[in-house]
Every structure is written in structure tokens, then in C-alpha cells.
Design a protein around this motif. Structure first.
Motif, PDB file in Angstrom:
ATOM      1  N   MET A 118      74.628   8.978  30.295  1.00 21.85           N
ATOM      2  CA  MET A 118      75.882   8.028  30.346  1.00 21.85           C
ATOM      3  C   MET A 118      76.674   8.065  31.383  1.00 21.85           C
ATOM      4  O   MET A 118      77.414   7.319  32.003  1.00 21.85           O
ATOM      5  N   ALA A 119      76.987   9.463  31.695  1.00 21.78           N
ATOM      6  CA  ALA A 119      77.958   9.780  32.772  1.00 21.78           C
ATOM      7  C   ALA A 119      77.572   8.915  34.205  1.00 21.78           C
ATOM      8  O   ALA A 119      78.312   8.401  34.906  1.00 21.78           O
ATOM      9  N   TRP A 120      76.067   9.311  34.335  1.00 22.55           N
ATOM     10  CA  TRP A 120      75.596   8.525  35.755  1.00 22.55           C
ATOM     11  C   TRP A 120      75.391   7.071  35.706  1.00 22.55           C
ATOM     12  O   TRP A 120      75.688   6.464  36.715  1.00 22.55           O
ATOM     13  N   ALA A 121      75.363   6.678  34.176  1.00 23.19           N
ATOM     14  CA  ALA A 121      75.265   5.138  34.266  1.00 23.19           C
ATOM     15  C   ALA A 121      76.597   4.597  34.511  1.00 23.19           C
ATOM     16  O   ALA A 121      76.582   3.609  35.239  1.00 23.19           O
ATOM     17  N   CYS A 122      77.765   5.178  34.346  1.00 24.25           N
ATOM     18  CA  CYS A 122      79.066   4.915  34.740  1.00 24.25           C
ATOM     19  C   CYS A 122      79.382   4.940  36.160  1.00 24.25           C
ATOM     20  O   CYS A 122      79.865   3.920  37.053  1.00 24.25           O
ATOM     21  N   VAL A 123      78.815   5.896  36.726  1.00 24.86           N
ATOM     22  CA  VAL A 123      78.857   6.084  38.265  1.00 24.86           C
ATOM     23  C   VAL A 123      77.872   4.819  38.837  1.00 24.86           C
ATOM     24  O   VAL A 123      78.422   4.161  39.950  1.00 24.86           O
ATOM     25  N   GLY A 124      76.812   4.914  38.422  1.00 23.47           N
ATOM     26  CA  GLY A 124      75.857   3.949  39.281  1.00 23.47           C
ATOM     27  C   GLY A 124      76.444   2.284  38.886  1.00 23.47           C
ATOM     28  O   GLY A 124      76.281   1.545  39.939  1.00 23.47           O
ATOM     29  N   GLY A 125      76.460   2.153  37.770  1.00 20.66           N
ATOM     30  CA  GLY A 125      77.233   1.139  37.306  1.00 20.66           C
ATOM     31  C   GLY A 125      78.288   0.477  38.142  1.00 20.66           C
ATOM     32  O   GLY A 125      78.584  -0.517  38.673  1.00 20.66           O
ATOM     33  N   LEU A 126      79.396   1.285  38.521  1.00 19.12           N
ATOM     34  CA  LEU A 126      80.506   1.089  39.152  1.00 19.12           C
ATOM     35  C   LEU A 126      80.243   0.695  40.556  1.00 19.12           C
ATOM     36  O   LEU A 126      80.834  -0.175  41.296  1.00 19.12           O
ATOM     37  N   LEU A 127      79.136   1.568  41.239  1.00 21.56           N
ATOM     38  CA  LEU A 127      78.853   1.419  42.445  1.00 21.56           C
ATOM     39  C   LEU A 127      78.157  -0.068  42.629  1.00 21.56           C
ATOM     40  O   LEU A 127      78.244  -0.968  43.775  1.00 21.56           O
ATOM     41  N   LEU A 128      77.347  -0.461  41.706  1.00 20.33           N
ATOM     42  CA  LEU A 128      76.634  -1.706  41.739  1.00 20.33           C
ATOM     43  C   LEU A 128      77.792  -2.929  41.478  1.00 20.33           C
ATOM     44  O   LEU A 128      77.746  -4.081  42.297  1.00 20.33           O
ATOM     45  N   ASP A 129      78.762  -2.280  40.824  1.00 14.95           N
ATOM     46  CA  ASP A 129      79.824  -3.484  40.550  1.00 14.95           C
ATOM     47  C   ASP A 129      80.579  -3.808  41.728  1.00 14.95           C
ATOM     48  O   ASP A 129      81.161  -4.934  42.084  1.00 14.95           O
ATOM     49  N   LEU A 130      80.684  -2.624  42.576  1.00 14.42           N
ATOM     50  CA  LEU A 130      81.347  -3.116  43.864  1.00 14.42           C
ATOM     51  C   LEU A 130      80.545  -3.931  44.927  1.00 14.42           C
ATOM     52  O   LEU A 130      81.115  -4.299  45.858  1.00 14.42           O
ATOM     53  N   THR A 131      79.375  -3.814  44.645  1.00  7.33           N
ATOM     54  CA  THR A 131      78.555  -4.774  45.538  1.00  7.33           C
ATOM     55  C   THR A 131      78.307  -6.189  45.039  1.00  7.33           C
ATOM     56  O   THR A 131      77.745  -6.873  45.695  1.00  7.33           O
ATOM     57  N   ALA A 132      78.731  -6.300  43.836  1.00  6.74           N
ATOM     58  CA  ALA A 132      78.404  -7.777  43.182  1.00  6.74           C
ATOM     59  C   ALA A 132      79.782  -8.448  43.262  1.00  6.74           C
ATOM     60  O   ALA A 132      80.919  -7.895  43.465  1.00  6.74           O
ATOM     61  N   SER A 133      79.693  -9.969  42.877  1.00  6.02           N
ATOM     62  CA  SER A 133      80.853 -10.578  42.844  1.00  6.02           C
ATOM     63  C   SER A 133      81.460 -10.392  41.461  1.00  6.02           C
ATOM     64  O   SER A 133      80.868 -10.223  40.501  1.00  6.02           O
ATOM     65  N   GLY A 134      82.791 -10.791  41.287  1.00  7.99           N
ATOM     66  CA  GLY A 134      83.626 -10.466  39.833  1.00  7.99           C
ATOM     67  C   GLY A 134      84.066  -9.310  39.705  1.00  7.99           C
ATOM     68  O   GLY A 134      84.338  -8.483  40.650  1.00  7.99           O
ATOM     69  N   PRO A 135      84.525  -9.078  38.421  1.00 12.18           N
ATOM     70  CA  PRO A 135      85.156  -7.914  38.146  1.00 12.18           C
ATOM     71  C   PRO A 135      84.337  -6.602  38.242  1.00 12.18           C
ATOM     72  O   PRO A 135      83.091  -6.654  38.302  1.00 12.18           O
ATOM     73  N   VAL A 136      85.034  -5.360  38.141  1.00 14.23           N
ATOM     74  CA  VAL A 136      84.344  -4.096  38.297  1.00 14.23           C
ATOM     75  C   VAL A 136      84.152  -3.781  36.753  1.00 14.23           C
ATOM     76  O   VAL A 136      85.171  -3.469  35.877  1.00 14.23           O
ATOM     77  N   TRP A 178      95.895 -10.253  40.628  1.00 15.45           N
ATOM     78  CA  TRP A 178      96.701  -9.240  41.422  1.00 15.45           C
ATOM     79  C   TRP A 178      95.938  -8.055  41.848  1.00 15.45           C
ATOM     80  O   TRP A 178      96.300  -7.190  42.785  1.00 15.45           O
ATOM     81  N   ALA A 179      94.649  -7.791  41.073  1.00 17.43           N
ATOM     82  CA  ALA A 179      93.769  -6.769  41.390  1.00 17.43           C
ATOM     83  C   ALA A 179      92.871  -7.170  42.551  1.00 17.43           C
ATOM     84  O   ALA A 179      92.041  -6.320  42.915  1.00 17.43           O
ATOM     85  N   ALA A 180      92.863  -8.399  42.956  1.00 13.69           N
ATOM     86  CA  ALA A 180      91.561  -9.042  43.944  1.00 13.69           C
ATOM     87  C   ALA A 180      91.962  -8.383  45.423  1.00 13.69           C
ATOM     88  O   ALA A 180      90.784  -7.821  46.020  1.00 13.69           O
ATOM     89  N   GLY A 181      92.922  -7.679  45.805  1.00 16.75           N
ATOM     90  CA  GLY A 181      93.146  -7.075  46.984  1.00 16.75           C
ATOM     91  C   GLY A 181      92.444  -5.806  47.069  1.00 16.75           C
ATOM     92  O   GLY A 181      91.775  -5.413  47.884  1.00 16.75           O
ATOM     93  N   ALA A 182      92.728  -4.949  45.855  1.00 22.35           N
ATOM     94  CA  ALA A 182      92.283  -3.800  45.896  1.00 22.35           C
ATOM     95  C   ALA A 182      90.752  -3.696  45.497  1.00 22.35           C
ATOM     96  O   ALA A 182      89.844  -2.961  46.186  1.00 22.35           O
ATOM     97  N   ARG A 183      90.265  -4.746  44.848  1.00 20.02           N
ATOM     98  CA  ARG A 183      88.769  -4.875  44.760  1.00 20.02           C
ATOM     99  C   ARG A 183      88.134  -5.147  46.133  1.00 20.02           C
ATOM    100  O   ARG A 183      87.187  -4.547  46.333  1.00 20.02           O
ATOM    101  N   GLY A 184      88.723  -6.197  46.821  1.00 15.28           N
ATOM    102  CA  GLY A 184      88.098  -6.420  48.050  1.00 15.28           C
ATOM    103  C   GLY A 184      88.208  -5.126  49.018  1.00 15.28           C
ATOM    104  O   GLY A 184      87.103  -4.993  49.457  1.00 15.28           O
ATOM    105  N   ALA A 185      89.128  -4.241  48.770  1.00 16.61           N
ATOM    106  CA  ALA A 185      89.231  -3.258  49.762  1.00 16.61           C
ATOM    107  C   ALA A 185      88.301  -2.096  49.280  1.00 16.61           C
ATOM    108  O   ALA A 185      87.470  -1.473  50.219  1.00 16.61           O
ATOM    109  N   ALA A 186      88.176  -2.073  47.982  1.00 19.15           N
ATOM    110  CA  ALA A 186      87.092  -1.129  47.517  1.00 19.15           C
ATOM    111  C   ALA A 186      85.482  -1.619  48.074  1.00 19.15           C
ATOM    112  O   ALA A 186      84.650  -0.905  48.610  1.00 19.15           O
ATOM    113  N   ARG A 187      85.212  -3.143  48.010  1.00 16.94           N
ATOM    114  CA  ARG A 187      84.140  -3.462  48.476  1.00 16.94           C
ATOM    115  C   ARG A 187      83.892  -3.226  49.865  1.00 16.94           C
ATOM    116  O   ARG A 187      82.722  -3.130  50.464  1.00 16.94           O
ATOM    117  N   SER A 188      85.082  -3.469  50.750  1.00 19.32           N
ATOM    118  CA  SER A 188      84.825  -3.245  52.106  1.00 19.32           C
ATOM    119  C   SER A 188      84.471  -1.906  52.476  1.00 19.32           C
ATOM    120  O   SER A 188      84.010  -1.572  53.587  1.00 19.32           O
TER     121      SER A 188
END
Lengths: 166, 272
Positions: A51-69, B32-42
């Protein structure tokens, strides 16, 4: 040492998933390396680690995808949680069980991802398309799971021996 | 062999983590979180760029052995060249029939008058559901959410999010994508929606005019979302629905997001 190695492995898996894995697309699906990593960690280290690594890996994937984290992290978390019960209650686990956990993990991950995307107002595919993609990805991940688990076990053995040496 | 450590049932931990991730998702969705999200992605973009470069190096090495991947790459290259040539023919025909603006689309970068920013594709969406690509240009390069993205073959999609040095492009294959198009020969108008394999086209009925396979779909400019005249794809099949007010068609998209290297962002077109 182990945590650093695990974090590096998860980061590498996430980056490979968004850069290399799509080149191996079949029927709209491609290998989910982070999911394979999470299922592998759940098998070898247990539900909490999974579960811990699911959160880490999932957040990394979220940062490469469009939309919320968060949606990928939630989807992987649910997969690790359910698979964790299964792996700990098995008396004599076999390779077939390992393959089946990849199938179940992928279907749960896909279902939760589509559901959470829908709840958050993000684009979701048509039901037929979603089912097709989920099952194709499940078959793909099932094929790769035994190899992924082998790699994870070898890496864990390596980090264990490195820790003991220091 | 595969046994995990016995431990207490961590349902509490699961619920706490789920709640935390859900809260994070809801908070990060706020404007308001779009900037932080974009920075993290960058921040992740350089690593993705390195991985993509490594992947192309590996591809170059394996191509020497004449394996499946090199044949596939060669096939993709030839197909892209073929698509580009066919696009040229279509646009020439359309230009002759239509107007000078469409004729200018023959050499988009030179003649369109639009200001373009070239960007390298550094990653694609992490799952099969979200059809997005990530590029290495962001707000620091003038790229903003909503801008239209094209390739040499035709329309790719629209920038959905932009950080300082990276942006996410929602491609036409994304289920939420909608583009108003017209067909090159029949001039029928319709709306394209995304799909993982082929794009779905809903065509309005016009008396005595029927869509046919092989026709090209180009952006109509209706609605102001996209400039007029961008090639989207070729009609692969048409399903007539006499009882309905519209026909259904499948369009083979000119772009394949998994094999893209570079894209062009139109920075001076303002979608209405």
C-alpha cells in the motif's frame, strides 16, 4: 538502503511506463510497470508495504498524467489492499496465484481509476472500451508478472546483502 | 516461495491513505493549485526526457539487427511519409474547391500565418484510458492551456495543462475530445469524438449527399475551437442510419500518439 532502492525502482518503473511501455502497445493496452511493482512488493513484503508503494508509484503516475494528483494512487492502493489479503491467506502460493493477482490487480486498478476519474469530473471512456482496455491490460500484465516478481526478489536479495555487508 | 510476512490487517491504514489521496485529488483539482501541479510535472520532465532519449538510443542500436522493432519503425516512417503525401493531395483538392485559406494549409508552418512552438514529446499518458502526451515546452515558452497542437500529418489535440517547462496535450483519441469537421469530397459536416482505436464521426444528413470511405476529414472551424482546414483523418467506414438524422462513420486518425517525436503548438490561435 532498501527504501532508497525501492523508491528508485518505483521512479524508474513510473518513468519507463510513460516513455518506453507505450511502444509495446497491443490492442490499446500496454504494460503497467508500476502496478507490477506494487503487486510484486505486496507478494514479497506484505500488504502494508504494498500500500505504501502504491501511494508512491501512484503519485508519480499522477504527475505524468493530465488532471488532479491522486486517482492513480487510489487505484493502486485498492489493488494492493485486496491482493494483500489474498497473498497473506494463501497456504501454498504458486505461479498461477501470482499471475491471477496481476489479473485481479489490473482489473481493480482499472475499475477504480475509471470510477474515480468519473467522480472527479475527468474524461472517462465508454463502458465497452473501458472493459476491453482493462482485460487486455490484465492479460498483458499477467504475462509479465512472474518475470517482474523474479526481478523484485533478486533486487531485494541484492539490497539485503548490501545492507548486511555494511 | 511467494509468502509475505504475517501482519495485522491494515484496514485502518488503507482507509487513512485512501482519504488522504482523495483529499489530495480534490485539492489539486482546484484552479489555485494549477501552478503547483504544473511545477511538479515540470520537475519530472527532465527525467522523462532522458528516458525518452535513452529509448530512442536503444531503438537505434536494435535497428542494426533488423529486428521487429526496426521493421515496425520503418513501417511507421513509411506510413507517415505516405500519410503526408496523401494529406498534401487532399489539401490541394480541398483548396481548389474551397478557398485560399485552405490552400495555405499545404505548408502549414510557412503559410498559415500562425506562430508555432516546436515541442518534443517526452511521455504519454500512464494508462490506456487517458489519451494524453507530455511535451517539453510550457508557460515559459508561451504555451498555455487551450492551445491547439498539430503535427506534420495533421491535428493532434489541445494543451490541457501547462507547467513552466512541460505541458500535457489531450489528444483527439481522448474520450472527451470533440472536433467539428467537414469531409473533403462530399462537404458533409459532423462532429468527431475520441476513441482508442478509431475516431467516431457523427455526420449530419444532407439530402442526396452520402459520405464515402476514403474521404478526408478536415477541421471546419465551426464553434471556433480549432482553425479551419487541419487534416484529422480518413473515413474508414460509414454506417447509414436511414431512421436517424445522422450517419455514423469511423475515421482513421493521421496521428499515432505512441510514435510521435515532435509536435507544433499554435500559440496565436485563440479558441473561442
Amino acid at each position: 538502503m532498501r527504501r532508497i532502492a525501492a523508491a528508485a525502482l518505483m521512479a524508474a518503473a513510473a518513468l519507463a511506463q510513460v516513455t518506453w511501455a507505450p511502444h509495446f502497445e497491443v490492442g490499446g493496452a500496454f504494460p503497467n510497470l508500476v502496478l507490477l511493482g506494487v503487486v510484486g512488493v505486496t507478494w514479497t513484503r506484505g500488504q502494508r508495504y504494498g500500500m505504501a508503494w502504491a501511494c508512491v508509484g501512484g503519485l508519480l503516475l499522477d504527475l505524468t498524467a493530465s488532471g488532479p494528483v491522486g486517482p492513480h494512487a487510489i487505484a493502486l492502493l485498492v489493488g494492493a489492499y485486496v491482493i494483500g489479503f489474498w497473498t497473506r491467506d494463501l497456504q501454498r502460493p504458486t505461479a498461477v496465484h501470482v499471475v491471477l493477482t496481476a489479473v485481479v490487480g489490473t482489473i481493480l486498478y482499472s475499475a477504480v481509476l475509471v470510477l474515480s476519474d468519473g467522480l472527479l469530473g475527468l474524461p472517462v471512456p465508454q463502458p465497452g472500451t473501458a472493459v476491453w482496455l482493462a482485460f487486455t491490460a490484465a492479460a498483458y500484465n499477467a504475462l509479465l508478472m512472474p518475470f517482474a516478481l523474479d526481478v523484485i526478489r533478486r533486487l531485494q536479495a541484492l539490497t539485503r546483502s548490501a545492507t548486511e555487508a555494511t | 516461495m511467494y509468502g509475505a510476512k504475517r501482519q495485522s490487517r491494515p484496514t485502518g491504514l488503507f482507509l487513512v491513505l485512501c482519504a488522504a489521496m482523495l483529499l489530495l485529488a480534490m485539492l489539486s483539482q482546484q484552479s489555485w493549485a494549477a501552478g503547483a501541479r504544473g511545477a511538479a510535472r515540470s520537475a519530472l520532465a527532465p527525467a522523462e526526457q532522458l528516458m525518452t532519449a535513452a529509448a530512442s538510443q536503444v531503438g537505434r542500436i536494435t535497428s542494426g539487427f533488423g529486428d521487429v522493432s526496426s521493421l515496425r519503425a520503418e513501417n511507421a516512417r513509411l506510413r507517415a511519409a505516405d500519410e503526408a503525401l496523401r494529406r498534401e493531395v487532399v489539401e490541394l483538392n480541398a483548396a481548389a474547391k474551397e478557398n485560399a485559406a485552405l490552400r495555405q494549409a499545404l505548408d502549414f508552418q510557412k503559410a498559415s500565418g500562425h506562430h508555432l512552438v516546436a515541442a518534443e514529446v517526452i511521455g504519454v499518458g500512464p494508462d490506456g484510458f487517458s489519451r494524453t502526451v507530455q511535451v517539453d515546452r510550457g508557460t515559459a515558452d508561451g504555451v498555455r492551456p487551450g492551445m491547439v497542437v498539430v503535427t506534420g500529418a495533421g491535428l493532434l489535440g489541445r494543451v490541457s495543462e501547462a507547467g513552466p517547462h512541460a505541458a500535457v496535450v489531450q489528444t483527439l483519441a481522448d474520450p472527451q475530445s470533440r472536433v467539428n469537421v467537414y469531409l473533403s469530397s462530399s462537404n458533409l459536416q459532423g462532429t468527431l469524438s475520441g476513441g482508442p482505436t478509431a475516431l467516431q464521426l457523427e455526420l449530419q444528413h444532407t439530402l442526396g449527399v452520402v459520405a464515402s470511405t476514403g474521404e478526408w476529414a478536415l477541421t471546419s472551424g465551426v464553434g471556433g475551437g480549432y482553425p479551419r482546414g487541419l487534416v484529422v483523418g480518413e473515413v474508414a467506414s460509414v454506417t447509414r442510419r436511414d431512421a436517424a438524422t445522422s450517419d455514423q462513420a469511423q475515421v482513421a486518425w493521421v496521428n499515432d500518439p505512441s510514435s510521435l517525436s515532435f509536435v507544433l503548438v499554435i500559440t496565436d490561435f485563440q479558441p473561442s
